[in-house]
Design an enzyme around this catalytic site. Structure first.
Site, PDB file in Angstrom:
ATOM      1  N   TYR A  85       0.826  -1.204   0.000  1.00 17.31           N
ATOM      2  CA  TYR A  85       0.000   0.000   0.000  1.00 17.31           C
ATOM      3  C   TYR A  85       0.860   1.253   0.000  1.00 17.31           C
ATOM      4  O   TYR A  85       1.970   1.257   0.536  1.00 17.31           O
ATOM      5  CB  TYR A  85      -0.894   0.034   1.246  1.00 17.31           C
ATOM      6  CG  TYR A  85      -2.042  -0.944   1.227  1.00 17.31           C
ATOM      7  CD1 TYR A  85      -2.337  -1.725   0.106  1.00 17.31           C
ATOM      8  CD2 TYR A  85      -2.841  -1.105   2.355  1.00 17.31           C
ATOM      9  CE1 TYR A  85      -3.386  -2.623   0.132  1.00 17.31           C
ATOM     10  CE2 TYR A  85      -3.901  -2.000   2.373  1.00 17.31           C
ATOM     11  CZ  TYR A  85      -4.165  -2.764   1.256  1.00 17.31           C
ATOM     12  OH  TYR A  85      -5.207  -3.653   1.277  1.00 17.31           O
ATOM     13  N   GLY A 101     -23.346   6.136  -4.732  1.00 12.82           N
ATOM     14  CA  GLY A 101     -24.170   6.925  -5.638  1.00 12.82           C
ATOM     15  C   GLY A 101     -23.447   8.098  -6.268  1.00 12.82           C
ATOM     16  O   GLY A 101     -24.005   8.791  -7.125  1.00 12.82           O
ATOM     17  N   LYS A 102     -22.179   8.310  -5.903  1.00 16.00           N
ATOM     18  CA  LYS A 102     -21.489   9.498  -6.411  1.00 16.00           C
ATOM     19  C   LYS A 102     -21.108   9.398  -7.884  1.00 16.00           C
ATOM     20  O   LYS A 102     -20.781  10.410  -8.505  1.00 16.00           O
ATOM     21  CB  LYS A 102     -20.255   9.808  -5.572  1.00 16.00           C
ATOM     22  CG  LYS A 102     -19.124   8.791  -5.652  1.00 16.00           C
ATOM     23  CD  LYS A 102     -17.990   9.216  -4.725  1.00 16.00           C
ATOM     24  CE  LYS A 102     -16.831   8.242  -4.754  1.00 16.00           C
ATOM     25  NZ  LYS A 102     -15.750   8.651  -3.816  1.00 16.00           N
ATOM     26  N   PHE A 144     -15.459   0.469  -4.456  1.00 21.87           N
ATOM     27  CA  PHE A 144     -14.685   1.657  -4.856  1.00 21.87           C
ATOM     28  C   PHE A 144     -15.557   2.902  -4.943  1.00 21.87           C
ATOM     29  O   PHE A 144     -15.347   3.773  -5.774  1.00 21.87           O
ATOM     30  CB  PHE A 144     -13.957   1.410  -6.170  1.00 21.87           C
ATOM     31  CG  PHE A 144     -12.619   0.752  -6.010  1.00 21.87           C
ATOM     32  CD1 PHE A 144     -11.538   1.112  -6.801  1.00 21.87           C
ATOM     33  CD2 PHE A 144     -12.411  -0.222  -5.053  1.00 21.87           C
ATOM     34  CE1 PHE A 144     -10.307   0.506  -6.645  1.00 21.87           C
ATOM     35  CE2 PHE A 144     -11.187  -0.822  -4.885  1.00 21.87           C
ATOM     36  CZ  PHE A 144     -10.123  -0.460  -5.688  1.00 21.87           C
TER      37      PHE A 144
END
Length: 345
Positions: free
Chosen positions: A53, A242-243, A237
């Site tokens: 990461y 809903g964006k 992700f």
């Protein structure tokens, strides 16, 4: 916050786990520190990271996430308050910058990865050390079908033997799997029990409304073998928030910033996602909180790994724990799933 047994151990982990995949790429160290502080205040005691990461993995940002967490421990002195999870990378996946890209789950690579993680994390031990994905070729990272390949990979016996060595040395307390299959999980468990090696206490696989493939095979394993799911990508992700509806591409969204993430952008996924978002709004629910609440309440889930790039997102994610989905909402979810099952495996 509720707390759940981690496998057959004496550790109780929070039902929500703080995910850290964006730290060092989309989040600065100061932002990471703010997220840790807020999560701790909410009762979260479980934090998950990995040597590779942040994601997407790049040489320039390699291991920044673990360094941030280590710097927090050093500054706050609260290492003992946390159940810390990290992972050793496997081969492939575009990470030639880690140990020259010749990654194996053998003695050399596991010891090298673990020692480096401990140094970055500024700790003497990791509570849960996971194999990030199988070394062998099998169906993970969105691949449903299995095509057998004759190949050479580190025997699972060797992998467990070196992990046993590290447990006995006190460097790790427990081991876990990630992106594993039913065969791999049961084989690891059988070998551990027959040889007296560490038994996997968890499986970290993707699980969300758009990808419930874990329910086929692995859910039964998780419950019967007390090897629960640590669910990653519970919001697919961000799709389930809903964006991204109606083709929107917010400037700071992961799917906007990184074109490599195509798992959740096929037409079937977009159509199913719109139905889940509409269902949430029909019942006056926040779509992201509905999606997270669904994951957290599954009987095979030990902890739901939430990630955020802002405190506002984190606050919303934390609020999902208080949401109890009604029978009507659950019926609506099942109806959509029946029509469009697992569009984003």
């Amino acid at each position: 916050m509720d707390y759940r047994k981690l496998g057959r151990t004496d550790l109780n982990v929070s039902a929500l786990c703080l995910g850290t995949m964006t730290w060092g790429e989309q989040n600065s160290q100061d932002e990471a520190f703010s997220q840790i502080a807020r999560a701790k205040k909410a009762g979260i005691n479980f934090i998950d990271t990995a040597e590779m990461y942040p994601v997407p993995p790049r040489p320039e940002t390699y291991a920044s996430t673990e360094r941030y967490i280590g710097n927090w421990f050093q500054a706050q002195g609260d290492r003992a308050d946390w159940i810390l999870a990290s992972k050793v990378a496997g081969p492939g996946n575009g990470i030639s910058h880690i140990r020259d890209g010749q990654l194996k789950h053998n003695h050399e690579h596991i010891v090298a990865a673990l020692d480096a993680s401990l140094k970055r994390l500024q700790t003497d031990w990791i509570d849960l050390y996971q194999l990030h994905w199988p070394e062998r070729s099998t169906n993970f990272f969105g691949k449903l079908g299995y095509q057998h390949q004759e190949e050479s990979f580190t025997p699972l016996e060797e992998t467990l033997e070196v992990l046993d060595e590290q447990v006995k040395a006190g460097k790790i307390r427990h081991i876990g799997l990630s992106n594993e299959t039913p065969w791999g999980t049961m084989r690891f468990l059988q070998l551990a029990e027959s040889r007296g090696w560490p038994r996997a206490v968890s499986i970290q696989n993707p699980y969300n409304l758009l990808n419930r493939s874990f329910e086929v095979g692995l859910a039964e394993v998780s419950i019967r073998e007390q090897c629960g799911l640590l669910a990653y990508s519970p919001l697919a992700f961000g799709m389930l928030s809903g964006k991204y509806e109606n083709g929107a591409r917010p400037s700071n969204g992961r799917l906007t910033l990184f074109s490599r993430f195509t798992r959740y952008s096929n037409p079937q996924t977009i159509a199913a996602c719109s139905r889940y978002v509409a269902l949430a709004r029909e019942h006056g629910l926040d779509p992201a909180q509905m999606a997270l609440a669904f994951v957290t309440q599954q009987p095979f889930v030990t902890s739901n790994i939430i990630g955020a790039t802002s405190l506002e997102q984190l606050e919303s994610n934390l609020g999902s724990f208080e949401l109890k989905l009604s029978e009507e909402v659950l019926a609506g979810i099942e109806a959509i799933h029946k029509d469009q099952p697992n569009p984003a495996p």
